[in-house]
Design a protein around this motif. Structure first.
Motif: not given
Length: 257
Positions: A216-233
C-alpha cells in the motif's frame, strides 16, 4: 538526487515486463524547517489526503524518521504489516534523549498501533558496535521477525522471500527501505553506512519476489547527496524505487479488477 538519477531508467521492468502507468511526481512534501513536530504533522496530513484519494505513494528522501508520519497519514491502525530493509532495527525507546528520531521510528509505530509487529520482517540487520542491546531485544519480544545478515547468508535469498511473504501474508503491507541496508560499498552516500550488508542484486531479487503482495506504500530513506560524491547511492536508490513502483502498480491493478 534520486530524481536526477532516475532520468536514465527505462519504463518497463526487465523480468515480468511490468510497465507502471498512471504515475505522477507530486513534488516535495512541505515541511517547516524550524519546527520538527510541526513538520511531522504537515507530512501526516499530506499523506492522509493522498490516502483518502486512493493514492499508493512511493516516497523518496529524508531520514528514517519519515515513515512514522507517512504511516500516521496512510493508516488508521489495524492489521498492517511491513517489510523493512535496514542495517538497524530502529526500535530504540529513545536516541540521544529524543523519543522520535530515525532510531526509534518503528517502536513508536507499534506503540501507536500503526503496524502489527507480528507482521513485520526486518531484513539485513547487522552492525559492528550497536548503541544498545535493547533495540533488537524489544523488537523480538514485540513479535517482529529479524533477519540478520548472518541468517541471510546462511539461508539465502529464496528463504528470505518465502519468509517475508509468510510474515506479511495477504493483508496491507508497507515497505520501508533504508539505503544503509545495502552493503556500504553500494551506498557510501548515507549517514550510517554499515559494511557486511546485502548487495543490490540481493535487494532487487527480494523485491521482485514480493510481487503480488498487498503493498500500500513504500519509501526509500537515508540517501545523503552531500556525501554521495560519485552519485552511486542515488543511482541505486532510483533503481530500487523503480522496483517498488512495479510492486505498487501490481497492487493498483489488483484493486481495479
Amino acid at each position: 538526487a534520486i530524481r536526477k538519477e532516475s532520468r536514465g531508467l527505462g519504463s518497463i521492468e526487465a523480468y515480468k515486463s511490468i510497465a507502471p502507468a498512471r504515475v505522477v511526481d507530486l513534488g516535495d512534501v512541505p515541511v517547516y524547517p524550524r519546527n520538527f513536530d510541526k513538520s511531522l504533522d504537515i507530512i501526516t496530513e499530506c499523506f492522509r489526503n493522498l490516502s483518502e484519494k486512493g493514492v499508493l505513494p512511493l516516497v523518496l528522501g529524508g531520514d528514517h524518521t519519515i515513515p512514522l508520519p507517512i504511516l500516521r497519514g496512510l493508516l488508521r491502525g489495524g492489521n498492517v504489516g511491513m517489510v523493512q530493509f535496514d542495517a538497524h532495527s530502529d526500535t530504540n525507546d529513545e536516541f540521544r534523549g529524543m523519543k522520535i528520531t530515525h532510531g526509534t521510528t518503528f517502536r513508536r509505530a507499534v506503540e501507536e498501533g500503526l503496524i502489527d509487529p507480528k507482521r513485520v520482517i526486518q531484513i539485513g540487520l547487522r552492525g559492528g558496535p550497536r548503541y544498545t542491546e535493547e533495540d533488537l531485544a524489544w523488537a523480538r519480544e514485540a513479535g517482529m521477525t529479524l533477519v540478520t545478515t548472518d541468517v541471510f547468508e546462511e539461508r539465502g535469498r529464496a528463504w528470505v522471500i518465502e519468509e517475508a511473504r509468510r510474515v506479511v501474508g495477504n493483508a496491507p503491507t508497507y515497505i520501508s527501505f533504508d539505503i544503509d541496508g545495502l552493503d556500504a560499498i553500494y551506498c557510501p552516500g548515507t549517514g550510517c553506512p554499515e559494511p557486511g550488508g546485502f548487495s543490490m542484486r540481493d535487494a532487487m531479487v527480494i523485491l521482485r519476489g514480493l510481487l503480488g503482495a498487498n503493498i500500500i506504500g513504500a519509501d526509500i530513506c537515508e540517501v545523503c547527496p552531500p556525501v554521495d560524491s560519485s552519485g552511486i547511492t542515488a543511482l541505486h536508490a532510483a533503481h530500487l524505487g523503480f522496483e517498488l513502483l512495479c510492486l505498487l502498480a501490481e497492487t493498483a491493478r489488483s484493486r481495479a479488477k
